[in-house]
Design a protein around this motif. Structure first.
Motif, PDB file in Angstrom:
ATOM      1  N   GLY A   1      27.390  37.963  39.171  1.00  0.00           N
ATOM      2  CA  GLY A   1      26.205  37.955  39.368  1.00  0.00           C
ATOM      3  C   GLY A   1      25.575  38.630  40.498  1.00  0.00           C
ATOM      4  O   GLY A   1      25.644  38.545  40.746  1.00  0.00           O
ATOM      5  N   SER A   2      24.717  39.803  39.665  1.00  0.00           N
ATOM      6  CA  SER A   2      24.043  40.903  40.495  1.00  0.00           C
ATOM      7  C   SER A   2      22.728  40.182  41.093  1.00  0.00           C
ATOM      8  O   SER A   2      22.555  39.073  40.167  1.00  0.00           O
ATOM      9  CB  SER A   2      23.155  41.845  40.323  1.00  0.00           C
TER      10      SER A   2
ATOM     11  N   ALA B   1      19.012  36.103  38.110  1.00  0.00           N
ATOM     12  CA  ALA B   1      17.239  35.564  38.001  1.00  0.00           C
ATOM     13  C   ALA B   1      17.130  35.799  36.301  1.00  0.00           C
ATOM     14  O   ALA B   1      16.244  34.414  36.034  1.00  0.00           O
ATOM     15  CB  ALA B   1      16.258  36.950  37.706  1.00  0.00           C
ATOM     16  N   LEU B   2      17.978  36.309  35.220  1.00  0.00           N
ATOM     17  CA  LEU B   2      18.545  35.760  34.095  1.00  0.00           C
ATOM     18  C   LEU B   2      18.922  34.420  33.958  1.00  0.00           C
ATOM     19  O   LEU B   2      18.520  33.580  32.935  1.00  0.00           O
ATOM     20  CB  LEU B   2      19.094  36.701  33.373  1.00  0.00           C
TER      21      LEU B   2
ATOM     22  N   THR C   1      37.619  44.866  31.023  1.00  0.00           N
ATOM     23  CA  THR C   1      37.117  44.779  32.053  1.00  0.00           C
ATOM     24  C   THR C   1      36.635  43.378  32.130  1.00  0.00           C
ATOM     25  O   THR C   1      35.965  42.701  30.733  1.00  0.00           O
ATOM     26  CB  THR C   1      35.612  45.844  31.995  1.00  0.00           C
ATOM     27  N   ASP C   2      37.430  42.475  33.299  1.00  0.00           N
ATOM     28  CA  ASP C   2      36.838  40.810  33.386  1.00  0.00           C
ATOM     29  C   ASP C   2      35.502  41.069  33.373  1.00  0.00           C
ATOM     30  O   ASP C   2      34.979  41.903  34.626  1.00  0.00           O
ATOM     31  CB  ASP C   2      37.085  40.394  35.126  1.00  0.00           C
ATOM     32  N   LEU C   3      34.323  40.060  33.066  1.00  0.00           N
ATOM     33  CA  LEU C   3      33.529  40.600  32.801  1.00  0.00           C
ATOM     34  C   LEU C   3      32.199  39.916  33.884  1.00  0.00           C
ATOM     35  O   LEU C   3      31.678  40.155  34.002  1.00  0.00           O
ATOM     36  CB  LEU C   3      32.277  39.120  31.282  1.00  0.00           C
ATOM     37  N   ASN C   4      32.564  39.144  34.763  1.00  0.00           N
ATOM     38  CA  ASN C   4      32.431  38.869  36.112  1.00  0.00           C
ATOM     39  C   ASN C   4      32.028  40.425  37.000  1.00  0.00           C
ATOM     40  O   ASN C   4      31.475  40.246  37.731  1.00  0.00           O
ATOM     41  CB  ASN C   4      33.068  38.431  37.044  1.00  0.00           C
ATOM     42  N   ASP C   5      33.124  41.050  37.052  1.00  0.00           N
ATOM     43  CA  ASP C   5      33.521  42.354  37.295  1.00  0.00           C
ATOM     44  C   ASP C   5      32.199  43.489  36.774  1.00  0.00           C
ATOM     45  O   ASP C   5      31.296  43.651  37.821  1.00  0.00           O
ATOM     46  CB  ASP C   5      34.544  43.052  37.436  1.00  0.00           C
TER      47      ASP C   5
ATOM     48  N   ALA D   1      28.343  41.636  38.389  1.00  0.00           N
ATOM     49  CA  ALA D   1      27.751  42.411  39.383  1.00  0.00           C
ATOM     50  C   ALA D   1      28.131  43.419  39.906  1.00  0.00           C
ATOM     51  O   ALA D   1      27.491  44.160  40.648  1.00  0.00           O
ATOM     52  CB  ALA D   1      29.689  42.022  40.192  1.00  0.00           C
ATOM     53  N   GLY D   2      28.191  44.879  38.419  1.00  0.00           N
ATOM     54  CA  GLY D   2      27.708  45.710  38.733  1.00  0.00           C
ATOM     55  C   GLY D   2      25.720  46.329  38.740  1.00  0.00           C
ATOM     56  O   GLY D   2      24.983  45.160  38.416  1.00  0.00           O
ATOM     57  N   GLU D   3      26.209  47.451  38.242  1.00  0.00           N
ATOM     58  CA  GLU D   3      23.885  47.989  38.723  1.00  0.00           C
ATOM     59  C   GLU D   3      23.565  47.422  37.117  1.00  0.00           C
ATOM     60  O   GLU D   3      22.715  47.165  37.157  1.00  0.00           O
ATOM     61  CB  GLU D   3      24.478  48.925  38.695  1.00  0.00           C
ATOM     62  N   HIS D   4      24.622  47.451  36.029  1.00  0.00           N
ATOM     63  CA  HIS D   4      24.328  47.080  34.938  1.00  0.00           C
ATOM     64  C   HIS D   4      24.282  45.794  34.329  1.00  0.00           C
ATOM     65  O   HIS D   4      24.637  45.664  33.050  1.00  0.00           O
ATOM     66  CB  HIS D   4      23.757  48.352  33.666  1.00  0.00           C
ATOM     67  N   GLY D   5      25.017  44.845  34.981  1.00  0.00           N
ATOM     68  CA  GLY D   5      25.643  43.742  34.489  1.00  0.00           C
ATOM     69  C   GLY D   5      24.030  43.204  33.960  1.00  0.00           C
ATOM     70  O   GLY D   5      25.160  41.988  32.713  1.00  0.00           O
ATOM     71  N   SER D   6      23.661  42.571  33.467  1.00  0.00           N
ATOM     72  CA  SER D   6      22.212  41.963  33.479  1.00  0.00           C
ATOM     73  C   SER D   6      22.395  42.529  31.403  1.00  0.00           C
ATOM     74  O   SER D   6      21.853  41.583  30.923  1.00  0.00           O
ATOM     75  CB  SER D   6      21.253  42.418  33.568  1.00  0.00           C
TER      76      SER D   6
END
Length: 435
Positions: A25-26, A31-32, A120-124, A127-132
């Protein structure tokens, strides 16, 4: 005042400290996760003094918390998929999550891409800009303890996106495989584009011992989209089985689901349904079987936040031995959600004197031009019907099986997914054979 943590809660905090550096995660995702752990630290696991968990006390059930499952061996996952093929010869695409991680090698990614589905793999994604966005709390249950537990420890999952106007010919089976002991925590996002159509099968195979299974499914059905989600929770697992659906339904869209539970020691299938567009429909069904000392909980909250939407909720429960069944359903109708049409019914069949059913259907209505109703029944097998069958030479055990199968099949057949009906009714017969 600070609460006194149980052994399971202390184990969870230790688990988080040991695993947080490896969880994807980003910065925003981390933080979440931290916020979710803080919630558990402040409130503890959900317990009977929390209204939504009054009849299914997770804190009392979880005596300890196992570590997260380790990475799965592909060969072992393939073996379990072959041994526990829950839908038999049904033609379908398959996506595999093993021990909490997406396994691309065992998934039909290319075949789905040809039909307009991106996987798409959730972990990818995390890690992206909108991952949260993939770990956001549901609006209907922002403080739900099971969702918080999932947010803190989610290991992986998949993001499934159906292109606008794409109609996927075969059902897609999203199967979770547990190849070893330990907890399995996943989050899965399913996005159906405008005018798209998808049938989803959610299955769970393998044993995880005392470790909990905690899976969240986040559905987003765009305008004029169609999604049918069938969830099958079977097996005599001793750990908690915690399944959550978060559905957002656009305008002129259709969403329906069936949650089928039979066998786990402690199972909770909870759904948060949110209408965000007008002239849409949701049909929610549940089939539950529990025996021995099992507890099976079907919880549902439907938010009618816009006008001109319909919802139907129909749940059937069969209990034997000392089993306890729970149905908690609530339809919320906002003040401006005029012309809402909502109906809720829960029916329970008790096969023993010690079985117990808690029915709690609710309506919370703030609009004045609506059609809403709810009902609940609990009872035993009709002795007249049983006598009728026995008088025609049918043995008592077989006659009871026929009556129970007919009782549960009403919900299965009304669900309307004919290609999965045979598999579901086979699971009913399997459970009845052991009771």
């Amino acid at each position: 005042m600070p609460i006194r943590h149980t052994q399971a809660e202390s184990d969870l905090f230790d688990r988080y400290e040991a695993a947080k550096s490896d969880l994807a995660g980003s910065v925003a995702v981390s933080a979440l996760r931290e916020a979710a752990v803080d919630q558990i630290r402040d409130r503890g696991l959900p317990h009977r003094r929390v209204e939504e968990y009054k009849y299914s006390d997770l804190r009392a059930f979880m005596k300890s918390a196992a570590q997260l499952g380790s990475k799965s061996e592909i060969a072992r996952a393939e073996e379990l998929l072959s041994e526990e093929n829950l839908f038999g010869d049904l033609e379908r695409h398959r996506l595999v999550v093993a021990n909490g991680a997406f396994v691309a090698e065992l998934s039909d990614i290319e075949a789905l891409a040809a039909e307009g589905v991106t996987v798409t793999d959730l972990n990818d994604a995390l890690a992206g800009e909108h991952g949260s966005q993939h770990l956001a709390f549901p609006k209907t249950g922002p403080s739900d303890g099971v969702v918080a537990l999932n947010t803190a420890f989610v290991q992986g999952g998949v993001v499934v996106e159906v292109a606008e106007g794409a109609e996927v010919a075969k059902p897609v089976e999203l199967v979770h495989v547990a190849t070893s002991a330990g907890a399995q925590v996943t989050r899965n996002s399913v996005r159906v584009g405008a005018g798209g159509n998808l049938r989803l099968l959610e299955t769970f195979v393998g044993q995880t011992g005392e470790g909990e299974l905690n899976a969240v499914f986040d559905y987003d059905v765009a305008d004029k989209g169609v999604l049918a989600a069938t969830r099958l929770i079977v097996g005599s697992n001793s750990g908690a089985r915690l399944l959550t659906s978060i559905a957002t339904i656009g305008a002129e869209a259709e969403f329906k689901s069936l949650g089928f539970m039979a066998g786990p020691r402690f199972a909770r299938n909870q759904q948060f349904i949110n209408f965000t567009g007008e002239n849409s429909e949701a049909k929610i069904y549940g089939v539950t079987m529990a025996g021995g000392d099992d507890l099976a909980d079907q919880t549902l909250i439907v938010d009618h936040a816009v006008p001109h939407c319909n919802s139907r909720e129909f749940f059937k429960t069969v209990l034997d031995g000392n089993a306890r069944g729970v149905y908690q359903g609530r339809i919320n109708v906002a003040q401006h959600a005029q012309k809402t049409d909502g109906e809720m019914m829960t029916q329970a069949l008790l096969l023993s004197e010690n079985a117990e059913m808690a029915n709690k259907p609710e309506l919370e209505i703030f609009a004045d031009d609506v059609l809403c109703a709810h009902g609940a029944t609990s009872g035993q097998i009709d002795e007249d019907l049983l006598f009728y069958l026995r008088a025609r030479g049918i043995p008592e055990d077989e006659a009871k099986t026929l009556l129970v199968l007919a009782f549960l099949s009403e919900a299965i057949e009304e669900y309307g997914e004919d290609d999965v009906t045979e598999g579901l009714e086979a699971r009913v017969r399997d459970w009845l054979a052991g009771h």
